[in-house]
Structures are given as structure tokens and as C-alpha cells.
Design an enzyme around this catalytic site. Sequence first.
Site, PDB file in Angstrom:
ATOM      1  N   CYS A   1      -4.835   8.157  31.190  1.00 61.56           N
ATOM      2  CA  CYS A   1      -4.406   7.138  32.336  1.00 61.56           C
ATOM      3  C   CYS A   1      -5.528   6.397  32.237  1.00 61.56           C
ATOM      4  CB  CYS A   1      -4.420   8.232  33.725  1.00 61.56           C
ATOM      5  SG  CYS A   1      -3.203   9.506  34.162  1.00 61.56           S
ATOM      6  N   PRO A   2      -5.071   4.735  33.025  1.00 61.95           N
ATOM      7  CA  PRO A   2      -3.479   4.885  33.548  1.00 61.95           C
ATOM      8  C   PRO A   2      -2.369   4.008  32.642  1.00 61.95           C
ATOM      9  CG  PRO A   2      -5.481   2.156  33.561  1.00 61.95           C
ATOM     10  CD  PRO A   2      -5.908   3.809  33.022  1.00 61.95           C
TER      11      PRO A   2
END
Lengths: 77, 347
Positions: free
Chosen positions: A15-16
Site C-alpha cells: 500500500c498504497p
Amino acid sequence: MQAIKETLNARRLLCPLPVIRTQDKVKQLKPGDLLEVICTDPGVMHDIPAWCRINGHTVLETSSGNHEYIITIRVGE
Amino acid sequence: MSKQRKAVALISGGLDSMLAAKVIMEQGIHVEGINFFTGFCVEGHTHAIREHNSSKPNRNNALWVAEQLGIKLHIVDVIEEYKKVLINPRHGYGTHMNPCLDCKIFMVNKAKQWIVENDFDFIITGEVIGQRPMSQTKSKMPIVSKQSGADDLLLRPMCAKNLPATLPEIEGWVDREKLYSITGRSRKPQMEMAKEFGIEDYSQPAGGCCFLTDKFYSAKLVDLWKAQGSKDYELDDIMLLKVGRHIRPKPHFKLIIAREEGEGRFLQGYKKEFISLHCSSHPGPLALIDGELSAEDIYFSARVVARYGQGRDAEQVDITVTEKDGSDRVIQVKPFAKEEVPNEWHV
Ligand code: SF4
């Protein structure tokens, strides 16, 4: 059940990045289409639904197993 | 009726940018957020990799802030473009490898391009004069505005009253009187503002918004550049710098040793790119070897890896060496004693 239009392989991305890839993929789809995203970073269980909520898409289903996380999204308007 | 004005807010996930967006929203401006992913952002990664961090909220703060504000958030992948900022920053580095001023200029410039493409009117940031020594001094503010090309389309609601009026103020899209004049490192004014707006939960990153302000991370990056003889990097390189113990016994190779299970699982994903080692006679961590190694180097590395497993006090342990193609072999080694792995090897 409506068929999955596209499957996005976001395995090994942290992430992201899975969110960014989802965002870019959704741009290519039409409202109502179903997108399935397969990830290995558990953070997506938080981030992708949050991203969907603020951008008007719907998470239809989430599942996990064997260190993989699968999220099915219906593209919003 | 006058035109609905639109602003894009640089959202880092911290309190300042959240407040800046809120101040402008309160003035009836349509605000959307933008967040740039450089590859070094603190968001997400370590908690995703390291299991013992799971007590912390497992969330992306930029997304969370956008949700609290009820605005859209556009996350932009700038990994490739950011390389030129980090490798050759015109204004140099900060305390560590953080090129904050160039980074700000770069991000505001990207936001400028974004508003042109998306028909927005101006850009807002949460910058506060004197908040950060390198990039947020009063003399640096016009540099960011100018060199980013945003000029008077860049509005900093948190300290606007201490700066020359920008176009949104001059045109009356926003009321300058309702903007703020916060300066200095104190967090008090922001906390008071948060209270006024009813914002109770927010994140306050201590150093900065990215790993480049971290001393240990920066040391690993410098070590990587030195070892490869050039200041280049790929995303995998900088991800791996966030994971495991990095030990460089000799200039031409480095070991990355998992510190716990989550890291081990993460490193598993790199077994096709690196030769890997793990102890097969005792429980122990997975290690990757970065560099070109002789048979002797591999034997030497195996002794280091053995030191970090439960067989560290054994006379001899089995270490499985797995090649990138998946083939493996077992070698027997005597684990190094503590004093045989000097501190200087730790990157
Ligand atoms: S801390 Fe990192 S992301 Fe923030 S301005 Fe500095 S270099 Fe850029």
C-alpha cells in the site's frame, strides 16, 4: 451474479500501490462493472474500501486465505 | 451566480494539510485532495510488512483524512519522476537524505499540471512558516511558488496572512481575513484549530512525511548507492531498505536478514531475484544476498545468517542455499560468535 469484468493482480505490491493500481483500472471501466483485485498486503483490506467509500464505488465482497486478499468492487457513477 | 471555484489540496495525511483543506472548504470552495506516492512515503509499508507494528492503526492516513473531510482523493504514482528529485536535488538535502525543498517544488508543480488538466482554479498546501527548518521558512515559500510554476495559484491557508496575497484572495474567491497566520514549530495553534473544527483524531508524524528524514533509512540508501557506484534505484531496492537487518561484511555484497515472520514472508517474494539462505537444522530467519558472490563469500554469509537463528550456539548448523532458479544445496557451517559480526557491518 454478475460476471467479473476484470481481475487486477496486485500481489506483492505494498500500500498504497494496490490502491493506485485499482484507481487506474477503475478509470478504464464503466459504471456498474465488477473489478476483482487480488493482493498480498493486508493493508488493502482497509485502504481499498476507504478509497471506494470516498470515491463512490462499492465493495461487494472481501475474502482472504493463504496470505491473499481478494476484494470485489462495483464501479460507481 | 458566480462560478463554483475548485481547489486541489496536497494531502499528506498529517494535521496541517487536513486543516488547510478544511479552512478552504468552509469558504464554500469545492476541494479535492491529491497525494503523491514517491516510494518513500511512510504510509502503509512497514505496518504491512512487520507484524509487531499491527497495534498501530492499520490505515493510510491520506485516505483517512480525505474520508474525514468528505472529499475525493487522487493518489498519484510519481515513483519514476521522483528519482530525478532525489538523485540530484537542486537545493540539496536536509538533515538526512530528504530533498524537502525540491520535493515540495516537484509536488506543487505536479499539482499545477493536475489543476490545468482537470479544470481546477488553485492549489492549497498545509505549509506553515517556520514549521520545518529546510522547506518551510518564509524565504523558501516564494521559491516553491515560483519554481513550481504555480506562482500566485498556490495558497497556504495556514499562514496566508503572513504572505503576499495570492490570486484566489485578490479575486475574492476566498476571504483573506478568514485565513490564518500561524508561524513556528509549536503545534498548539493547529491543535486549537482542530478542536474548533471538531477534529479529534489525527496523525502527527514526528519527523516528516517520508522515510528520507529517517537517519537509519538514509544510511542504508547511501550505502546502496556507494556499493553500486551510482545514485540510481528501482522500487524494489528502496522497498527492501525498509525491511530486515542489513549487514555488509564486504564492499561487494550485503545480507538482508528478516527480523520476524512478516519480514520473512515479504523477503520470500524476492527469492527469484536474489540467492537466499536459511537455516534448515534449526529455526532461523530467511536472508537474501545482494551482490556477486564467490563460493567462499557464500560460506562466509552462511555463518553470519546462522548467528541470527536458534542454532547460534551449536557447533555446526545446516544452511540451505537457494539459487535464483530455485535449485538448492545444503552446507554445514559453524555460526559466527557475537564478536565476529562487528557493529561496523550493520548498515
Ligand atoms: S519529508 Fe519527504 S515527502 Fe516530505 S517534503 Fe521532505 S522529502 Fe518530501
